[in-house]
Design a protein around this motif. Structure first.
Motif, short mmCIF file in Angstrom:
data_model
loop_
_atom_site.label_atom_id
_atom_site.label_comp_id
_atom_site.label_asym_id
_atom_site.label_seq_id
_atom_site.Cartn_x
_atom_site.Cartn_y
_atom_site.Cartn_z
N ASP A 237 4.28 56.88 31.17
CA ASP A 237 3.39 57.13 32.31
C ASP A 237 2.04 56.44 32.09
OD1 ASP A 237 5.25 58.56 33.63
OD2 ASP A 237 4.31 60.52 33.39
N GLN A 238 1.47 55.89 33.17
CA GLN A 238 0.21 55.18 33.06
C GLN A 238 -0.80 55.72 34.06
OE1 GLN A 238 0.52 50.88 33.14
NE2 GLN A 238 2.59 50.91 32.26
N THR A 239 -2.06 55.63 33.68
CA THR A 239 -3.14 55.98 34.59
C THR A 239 -4.38 55.18 34.21
OG1 THR A 239 -4.40 57.81 35.56
CG2 THR A 239 -4.01 57.89 33.19
N GLU A 240 -5.18 54.83 35.20
CA GLU A 240 -6.41 54.07 34.95
C GLU A 240 -7.60 54.97 35.18
OE1 GLU A 240 -6.46 50.47 37.19
OE2 GLU A 240 -4.70 49.63 36.18
N ILE A 241 -8.54 54.96 34.24
CA ILE A 241 -9.74 55.80 34.35
C ILE A 241 -10.96 55.01 33.93
CG2 ILE A 241 -8.44 57.91 33.86
CD1 ILE A 241 -9.71 57.87 31.04
N THR A 242 -12.11 55.50 34.33
CA THR A 242 -13.38 54.97 33.84
C THR A 242 -13.99 56.03 32.94
OG1 THR A 242 -13.75 53.66 35.85
CG2 THR A 242 -15.68 54.17 34.48
N VAL A 243 -14.16 55.67 31.68
CA VAL A 243 -14.65 56.63 30.69
C VAL A 243 -16.17 56.54 30.63
CG1 VAL A 243 -14.53 57.39 28.29
CG2 VAL A 243 -12.54 56.32 29.36
N ASN A 244 -16.82 57.63 31.01
CA ASN A 244 -18.28 57.72 30.90
C ASN A 244 -18.64 59.05 30.26
OD1 ASN A 244 -17.96 59.63 32.99
ND2 ASN A 244 -18.28 58.05 34.56
N ALA A 245 -19.93 59.34 30.18
CA ALA A 245 -20.37 60.56 29.51
C ALA A 245 -19.82 61.81 30.19
CB ALA A 245 -21.90 60.60 29.46
N TYR A 246 -19.77 61.80 31.52
CA TYR A 246 -19.28 62.96 32.26
C TYR A 246 -17.79 63.19 31.97
CZ TYR A 246 -17.62 65.78 36.17
OH TYR A 246 -17.01 66.75 36.93
N VAL A 247 -17.00 62.12 32.00
CA VAL A 247 -15.55 62.24 31.74
C VAL A 247 -15.30 62.73 30.32
CG1 VAL A 247 -13.40 60.92 31.49
CG2 VAL A 247 -14.91 60.50 33.45
N LEU A 248 -16.06 62.20 29.36
CA LEU A 248 -15.88 62.64 27.97
C LEU A 248 -16.23 64.12 27.81
CD1 LEU A 248 -17.23 59.61 25.89
CD2 LEU A 248 -14.86 60.41 26.08
N GLU A 249 -17.28 64.56 28.48
CA GLU A 249 -17.67 65.96 28.38
C GLU A 249 -16.59 66.86 29.00
OE1 GLU A 249 -19.69 69.23 27.22
OE2 GLU A 249 -20.08 67.13 26.67
N ARG A 250 -16.04 66.45 30.13
CA ARG A 250 -14.96 67.22 30.75
C ARG A 250 -13.73 67.26 29.84
NH1 ARG A 250 -14.56 68.25 36.17
NH2 ARG A 250 -12.68 69.35 35.46
N TYR A 251 -13.46 66.12 29.20
CA TYR A 251 -12.32 66.06 28.28
C TYR A 251 -12.50 67.05 27.13
CZ TYR A 251 -9.38 64.40 24.45
OH TYR A 251 -8.50 64.34 23.40
N LYS A 252 -13.69 67.07 26.54
CA LYS A 252 -13.94 67.97 25.42
C LYS A 252 -13.86 69.43 25.84
CE LYS A 252 -16.91 64.66 22.98
NZ LYS A 252 -18.28 64.37 22.49
N GLN A 253 -14.34 69.73 27.04
CA GLN A 253 -14.24 71.10 27.54
C GLN A 253 -12.78 71.51 27.74
OE1 GLN A 253 -16.59 71.21 31.12
NE2 GLN A 253 -18.55 71.08 30.04
N THR A 254 -11.99 70.57 28.30
CA THR A 254 -10.57 70.85 28.51
C THR A 254 -9.85 71.04 27.19
OG1 THR A 254 -10.59 69.53 30.55
CG2 THR A 254 -8.44 69.98 29.55
N LEU A 255 -10.18 70.20 26.20
CA LEU A 255 -9.56 70.33 24.88
C LEU A 255 -9.91 71.66 24.24
CD1 LEU A 255 -8.00 69.17 22.47
CD2 LEU A 255 -10.15 68.13 21.68
N GLN A 256 -11.17 72.05 24.29
CA GLN A 256 -11.57 73.33 23.70
C GLN A 256 -10.90 74.51 24.40
OE1 GLN A 256 -13.23 73.78 20.84
NE2 GLN A 256 -13.10 71.53 20.73
N SER A 257 -10.73 74.41 25.72
CA SER A 257 -10.04 75.46 26.47
C SER A 257 -8.58 75.53 26.04
CB SER A 257 -10.14 75.18 27.97
OG SER A 257 -9.41 76.14 28.70
N PHE A 258 -7.96 74.37 25.83
CA PHE A 258 -6.56 74.33 25.39
C PHE A 258 -6.42 74.94 23.99
CE2 PHE A 258 -3.29 71.92 22.99
CZ PHE A 258 -2.16 72.39 23.66
#
Length: 297
Positions: A237-258
């Motif tokens: 599976d593939q997806t295209e994203i733009t990684v910026n400070a906001y996306v990284l912060e959301r990622y870290k929040q999602t990881l910590q929630s997981f």
């Protein structure tokens, strides 16, 4: 992947010497098959006294406490704590997602499995180290320190690519192995179908379950910026994203929630949850980190 002639050095000689002094802690008492070094619910013959019981005709006269007979004029048998072996299973997630990081999560998983397996071998326990999804070969059941070489050969014989779900991998393990004991699942828990059903299956088998959750520093704090195409190594599976400070912060929040949800899930079912980073030296993880958490002593 065919076996190599020389096993990869997963355990250094210095670490082996430290492991010989450790013991894997079982939170349950299981009935073993052979004499070992574990306390059993059954009473037998050993050097450790457990209890007395009344003499019954036919009992071994050598077990009568004659000092007690001299005082009470009654015959009592001395009972001793019988020691039995334990079956220790180390299950390794060998899916393609484990082939990530430096060192890879799979390499660290093999080191952890080898270390825990050697602790069991030194304590005369029965040890079985298995890769989930490796249906082609039945992993050997080993006992005694002489089994170290075979265990290392097996660990060196497989790589990543066993892309079965955790549920299917644990189901295959359960069908091939009918006993109980301590099971240590070493995985990154990256499964689109989830991890819950696999862990429920192990708990339902009355196993003493440990989960070692292996993640790399790059997964915890991704060093990514800009436009990226992300490809799932297991299903493409593939997806295209733009990684910026906001996306990284959301990622870290999602990881910590997981991670929080995994810990809570395990806690509710008496599963020992142990997070492990691949940049932690295995020596430190086993001899200090796991000892502090009561996994080994």
């Amino acid at each position: 992947m065919p076996p190599t002639t020389q096993p990869t050095q997963l355990l250094s000689p210095g670490l082996l010497a430290k492991l010989e002094r450790l013991e894997l802690v079982s939170r349950k008492v299981f009935r073993g098959r052979m004499k070992g070094e574990r306390r059993s619910k059954r009473k037998g013959q050993s050097v450790e006294f457990a209890d007395f019981r009344n003499y019954v005709p036919g009992d071994d006269l050598r077990l009568i406490d004659w000092n007690l007979y001299a005082r009470l004029d009654q015959l009592f048998l001395k009972l001793f704590q019988e020691e039995e072996d334990l079956h220790i299973y180390a299950l390794i997630d060998a899916s393609e997602s484990m082939n990530f990081g430096d060192p890879t999560k799979l390499h660290v998983a093999k080191q952890l499995a080898a270390a825990l397996g050697y602790i069991g071998l030194c304590r005369a326990d029965r040890v079985s180290v298995q890769a989930l999804g490796d249906e082609g070969r039945r992993a050997p059941v080993l006992r005694g320190r002489s089994g170290l070489w075979k265990m290392l050969q097996y660990l060196d014989s497989f790589g990543s690519g066993h892309n079965v779900s955790l549920h299917e991998g644990v189901k295959q393990f359960s069908l091939r192995n009918g006993g109980t004991g301590v099971v240590v699942l070493i995985t990154d828990l990256m499964d689109k179908e989830g991890y819950e059903s696999a862990l429920r299956m192990l708990v339902g088998r009355q196993m003493d379950v440990f989960v070692m959750h292996v993640l790399s520093p790059e997964e915890i704090d991704p060093p990514l910026r800009g436009d990226r195409r992300l490809i799932d190594v297991e299903d493409g599976d593939q997806t295209e994203i733009t990684v910026n400070a906001y996306v990284l912060e959301r990622y870290k929040q999602t990881l910590q929630s997981f991670l929080k949800s995994v810990k809570a899930f395990c806690s509710r079912r008496s599963i020992a949850y142990i997070p492990v980073r691949t940049d932690q030296p295995v020596d430190e993880v086993i001899t200090r980190y796991l000892r502090e958490r009561g996994v080994v002593r």
